[in-house]
Design a protein around this motif. Structure first.
Motif, PDB file in Angstrom:
ATOM      1  N   UNK A   1       5.071  10.836   0.828  1.00 23.54           N
ATOM      2  CA  UNK A   1       6.454   9.139   0.721  1.00 23.54           C
ATOM      3  C   UNK A   1       6.915   8.590   1.597  1.00 23.54           C
ATOM      4  N   UNK A   2       7.103   7.623   2.081  1.00 19.34           N
ATOM      5  CA  UNK A   2       7.528   7.272   3.053  1.00 19.34           C
ATOM      6  C   UNK A   2       8.763   6.381   2.625  1.00 19.34           C
ATOM      7  N   UNK A   3       9.941   6.674   2.276  1.00 21.34           N
ATOM      8  CA  UNK A   3      10.553   6.405   0.631  1.00 21.34           C
ATOM      9  C   UNK A   3      11.879   5.365   2.025  1.00 21.34           C
ATOM     10  N   UNK A   4      11.747   5.553   3.612  1.00 20.08           N
ATOM     11  CA  UNK A   4      12.201   4.734   3.963  1.00 20.08           C
ATOM     12  C   UNK A   4      11.477   2.497   3.915  1.00 20.08           C
ATOM     13  N   UNK A   5      10.699   2.610   3.146  1.00 18.84           N
ATOM     14  CA  UNK A   5      10.438   0.968   3.569  1.00 18.84           C
ATOM     15  C   UNK A   5       9.629   0.783   4.795  1.00 18.84           C
ATOM     16  N   UNK A   6       9.719   1.114   5.677  1.00 19.65           N
ATOM     17  CA  UNK A   6       9.268   0.817   7.461  1.00 19.65           C
ATOM     18  C   UNK A   6       7.834   0.892   7.438  1.00 19.65           C
ATOM     19  N   UNK A   7       7.281  -1.164   7.619  1.00 23.08           N
ATOM     20  CA  UNK A   7       6.225  -1.054   7.451  1.00 23.08           C
ATOM     21  C   UNK A   7       5.301  -1.072   8.620  1.00 23.08           C
ATOM     22  N   UNK A   8       3.726  -0.641   8.908  1.00 24.60           N
ATOM     23  CA  UNK A   8       3.263  -1.062   9.966  1.00 24.60           C
ATOM     24  C   UNK A   8       2.599  -1.912  10.759  1.00 24.60           C
ATOM     25  N   UNK A   9       2.859  -2.525  11.454  1.00 27.49           N
ATOM     26  CA  UNK A   9       2.935  -4.457  12.213  1.00 27.49           C
ATOM     27  C   UNK A   9       1.833  -4.805  11.881  1.00 27.49           C
ATOM     28  N   UNK A  10       0.402  -3.484  12.213  1.00 25.70           N
ATOM     29  CA  UNK A  10      -0.970  -4.332  11.547  1.00 25.70           C
ATOM     30  C   UNK A  10      -0.701  -5.223  10.415  1.00 25.70           C
ATOM     31  N   UNK A  11       0.029  -4.071   9.252  1.00 25.51           N
ATOM     32  CA  UNK A  11       0.261  -4.740   7.719  1.00 25.51           C
ATOM     33  C   UNK A  11       0.529  -5.722   8.016  1.00 25.51           C
ATOM     34  N   UNK A  12       2.178  -6.563   8.954  1.00 28.26           N
ATOM     35  CA  UNK A  12       2.762  -7.148   8.812  1.00 28.26           C
ATOM     36  C   UNK A  12       2.073  -8.211   8.960  1.00 28.26           C
ATOM     37  N   UNK A  13       1.433  -8.041  10.373  1.00 26.64           N
ATOM     38  CA  UNK A  13       0.216  -9.053  10.527  1.00 26.64           C
ATOM     39  C   UNK A  13      -0.552  -9.466   9.781  1.00 26.64           C
ATOM     40  N   UNK A  14      -1.629  -8.412   8.770  1.00 25.99           N
ATOM     41  CA  UNK A  14      -2.234  -8.336   8.140  1.00 25.99           C
ATOM     42  C   UNK A  14      -1.780  -9.697   6.977  1.00 25.99           C
ATOM     43  N   UNK A  15      -0.968  -9.343   6.490  1.00 23.05           N
ATOM     44  CA  UNK A  15      -0.286 -10.125   5.694  1.00 23.05           C
ATOM     45  C   UNK A  15       0.356 -11.350   5.939  1.00 23.05           C
ATOM     46  N   UNK A  16       0.622 -11.443   7.112  1.00 21.49           N
ATOM     47  CA  UNK A  16       0.736 -13.214   7.552  1.00 21.49           C
ATOM     48  C   UNK A  16       0.048 -13.736   7.424  1.00 21.49           C
ATOM     49  N   UNK A  17      -0.613 -13.416   8.010  1.00 20.53           N
ATOM     50  CA  UNK A  17      -2.086 -13.920   7.891  1.00 20.53           C
ATOM     51  C   UNK A  17      -3.377 -14.580   6.927  1.00 20.53           C
ATOM     52  N   UNK A  18      -3.224 -13.349   5.790  1.00 20.26           N
ATOM     53  CA  UNK A  18      -3.052 -13.741   4.316  1.00 20.26           C
ATOM     54  C   UNK A  18      -2.129 -14.997   3.726  1.00 20.26           C
ATOM     55  N   UNK A  19      -1.025 -14.850   4.116  1.00 26.24           N
ATOM     56  CA  UNK A  19      -0.115 -16.052   4.326  1.00 26.24           C
ATOM     57  C   UNK A  19      -0.517 -16.904   4.180  1.00 26.24           C
ATOM     58  N   UNK A  20      -0.678 -17.591   5.679  1.00 25.48           N
ATOM     59  CA  UNK A  20      -0.606 -18.719   6.512  1.00 25.48           C
ATOM     60  C   UNK A  20      -2.083 -18.552   5.885  1.00 25.48           C
ATOM     61  N   UNK A  21      -3.695 -18.596   5.793  1.00 29.17           N
ATOM     62  CA  UNK A  21      -4.075 -18.483   5.465  1.00 29.17           C
ATOM     63  C   UNK A  21      -3.999 -19.894   4.053  1.00 29.17           C
ATOM     64  N   UNK A  22      -3.384 -19.042   2.903  1.00 26.77           N
ATOM     65  CA  UNK A  22      -3.219 -19.687   1.918  1.00 26.77           C
ATOM     66  C   UNK A  22      -2.242 -20.491   1.973  1.00 26.77           C
TER      67      UNK A  22
ATOM     68  N   UNK B   1       8.586  -2.008   2.331  1.00 28.27           N
ATOM     69  CA  UNK B   1       7.168  -1.338   1.487  1.00 28.27           C
ATOM     70  C   UNK B   1       7.606  -0.554   0.302  1.00 28.27           C
ATOM     71  N   UNK B   2       6.905   0.199   0.117  1.00 28.25           N
ATOM     72  CA  UNK B   2       7.576   1.270  -1.628  1.00 28.25           C
ATOM     73  C   UNK B   2       6.302   1.877  -2.212  1.00 28.25           C
ATOM     74  N   UNK B   3       6.727   2.620  -2.949  1.00 22.27           N
ATOM     75  CA  UNK B   3       5.526   3.095  -3.516  1.00 22.27           C
ATOM     76  C   UNK B   3       5.358   2.947  -5.235  1.00 22.27           C
ATOM     77  N   UNK B   4       4.196   2.667  -5.917  1.00 21.58           N
ATOM     78  CA  UNK B   4       4.159   3.127  -6.974  1.00 21.58           C
ATOM     79  C   UNK B   4       3.191   3.773  -7.838  1.00 21.58           C
ATOM     80  N   UNK B   5       4.110   4.191  -9.128  1.00 20.33           N
ATOM     81  CA  UNK B   5       2.873   6.061  -9.657  1.00 20.33           C
ATOM     82  C   UNK B   5       1.466   5.181 -10.186  1.00 20.33           C
ATOM     83  N   UNK B   6       0.580   5.891 -10.090  1.00 19.19           N
ATOM     84  CA  UNK B   6      -0.649   5.492 -10.287  1.00 19.19           C
ATOM     85  C   UNK B   6      -1.499   7.003 -11.433  1.00 19.19           C
ATOM     86  N   UNK B   7      -1.684   7.002 -13.105  1.00 20.69           N
ATOM     87  CA  UNK B   7      -2.302   7.862 -13.466  1.00 20.69           C
ATOM     88  C   UNK B   7      -3.803   8.192 -13.298  1.00 20.69           C
TER      89      UNK B   7
END
Length: 471
Positions: free
Chosen positions: A326-347, A361-367
């Motif tokens: 778990x990367x618990x400090x929330x830092x997000x990869x640059x490519x993820x930021x760019x991908x989210x921005x691309x999807x946001x501005x596409x919409x 970023x954060x984590x959720x639990x999946x059974x």
């Protein structure tokens, strides 16, 4: 194209939701052994709601909460702010073990939970920027539209009436929110926007006022069941907390506890938020009703219009770290930021002239079967709740009220819900779970690309991804 960033852009720092209120100063840590009626491990929404409802039901109870960082540090302070009436899992799977009526009762309980939370916020004076504007799900190609229509039709068998979920005609869709490329939309009133960190901080204050002892900066290193006359226990570096019941409410951080690495998979989700957007952008977009926004893609997104007129926009980035780390400090990869921005501005093309202001970023639990569970084993004194698969903002409250009834020995409608006492098999050992999760999301991305190209039907790749992971 890289996302444009404001001069004050922040990556990590727990989340944007703490920018306005600030990170809380952690309270005292445990100092020596303590004996309580109930010990709760984890001060996220589940732990805080459980402490709240236990003390409201029986003020004489001694309730202790142990938290490794500060209350609301995990997913409770980082999520998308969807107080949603959706089930935390598949109704078909809940019905498989308990019958259709039980699954429908679960769904109706989830609807009621949205209003239950809002009423409690009012009663406790917790300002969490809550607005019950409902939830809008959009489709941006024919395959998504067909899937959305099928979901609405199939939902009727699981307790969703016409007033609970319906397809919108084009005029109403455009009147609510104008998403570029949208060809269909469905709307449900059973969803409210909240500011996650304000909700967590407000709950922490409420439980302390009730007399709950919240020990922060106190990581739990192991949980032990009761043995004979010895009570169940939560072990920490600073002392042991003994309780008639020890409740594990650690969600995405569960894998850190000994013996639980394969219990729930810590799935990563990432978000960005824009700088505040001016009135002319909102005139073009709409969104006056503050609805929560999702889509019908396999690699889906989620968004809200914040109280200060930004768009908070999320989706899957790097979905899983090898070995359930778990990367618990929330830092997000640059490519993820760019991908989210691309999807946001596409919409929302009008947003392209503005900038991203924060990413986290954060984590959720999946059974293993993607269905949440809550329970208490009286033989061991150990209880648990979690595995919300991303629907935790409201589900935590229902889980907490169910745990309250289980701890107090009550036989109620809540304890009869089909997630109570539910056990599923563990995730596979590495490298199988890493390969499975990453294969699933690779296939989902490719399925979305196929459908966007105009296949007109759900891609077989998505069905293969579901088969691999049991989603």
């Amino acid at each position: 194209m890289p996302a444009p960033r404001t001069p004050g852009f922040v990556n990590g720092g727990v989340s944007f939701w703490y920018r306005e209120p600030g990170l809380p100063e952690p309270g005292p840590r445990l100092d020596g052994d303590v004996r309580a009626d109930v010990v709760i491990v984890g001060a996220g929404y589940t732990g805080l709601w459980t402490a709240y409802h236990l003390k409201r039901a029986d003020p004489a109870l001694r309730v202790v909460v142990l938290e490794s960082e500060f209350a609301g540090f995990g997913a409770s302070g980082r999520n998308g702010g969807w107080l949603s009436g959706e089930l935390p899992g598949s109704p078909e799977r809940y019905a498989r073990t308990h019958g259709r009526e039980a699954a429908v009762a679960f769904q109706r309980a989830m609807f009621a939970t949205v209003d239950e939370v809002l009423a409690t916020l009012d009663a406790e004076g917790i300002d969490a920027d809550a607005v019950k504007g409902g939830q809008l799900g959009v489709a941006r190609n024919p395959a998504q539209a067909a899937r959305l229509a099928r979901f609405v039709e199939e939902s009727r068998a699981w307790g969703w009436g016409e007033s609970d979920l319906r397809l919108l005609d084009p005029a109403e869709r455009e009147g609510r929110l104008r998403v570029a490329g949208a060809v269909a939309a469905a709307w449900t009133p059973h969803c409210a926007r909240v500011q996650p960190a304000k909700l967590a901080r407000g709950l922490a204050g409420a439980v302390r006022r009730l007399g709950v002892e919240v020990y922060e900066r106190t990581p739990v290193t192991a949980i032990r069941p009761s043995r004979g006359r010895t009570a169940a226990a939560a072990l920490t570096p600073y002392g042991t907390a003994w309780g008639d019941a020890v409740l594990r409410t650690t969600e995405g951080f569960t894998a850190r506890l000994p013996g639980l690495r394969r219990e729930w998979l810590p799935m990563n989700s990432s978000m960005i938020v824009t700088e505040p957007l001016p009135a002319e952008v909102w005139d073009e977009i709409g969104w006056a009703g503050r609805e929560l926004l999702g889509d019908a893609a396999h690699y889906y997104m989620y968004a809200q219009r914040t109280a200060d007129d930004r768009i908070a926009f999320g989706g899957r980035g790097r979905p899983y770290l090898y070995g359930s780390r778990v990367d618990d400090r929330g830092r997000t990869a640059a490519w993820t930021v760019d991908a989210l921005w691309s999807l946001l501005t596409g919409m929302f093309p009008a947003v392209a002239a503005y900038r991203a202001d924060h990413a986290w970023s954060g984590v959720l639990g999946v059974p293993r079967d993607w269905c949440a569970t809550v329970g208490l084993d009286r033989a061991t004194g150990l209880g648990w709740a979690g595995g919300y698969t991303g629907n935790g903002v409201s589900t935590t409250n229902l889980a907490a009220r169910t745990l309250r009834d289980l701890v107090l020995g009550r036989d109620t409608e809540l304890t009869a819900l089909p997630w109570t006492g539910r056990r599923v098999r563990r995730w596979e050992p590495e490298p199988l779970r890493w390969l499975g999760v990453h294969s699933m999301y690779t296939l989902y991305r490719r399925a979305d690309a196929q459908e966007a190209a105009g296949s007109g039907r759900t891609s077989p790749l998505a069905r293969l991804a579901d088969l691999i992971t049991g989603h």
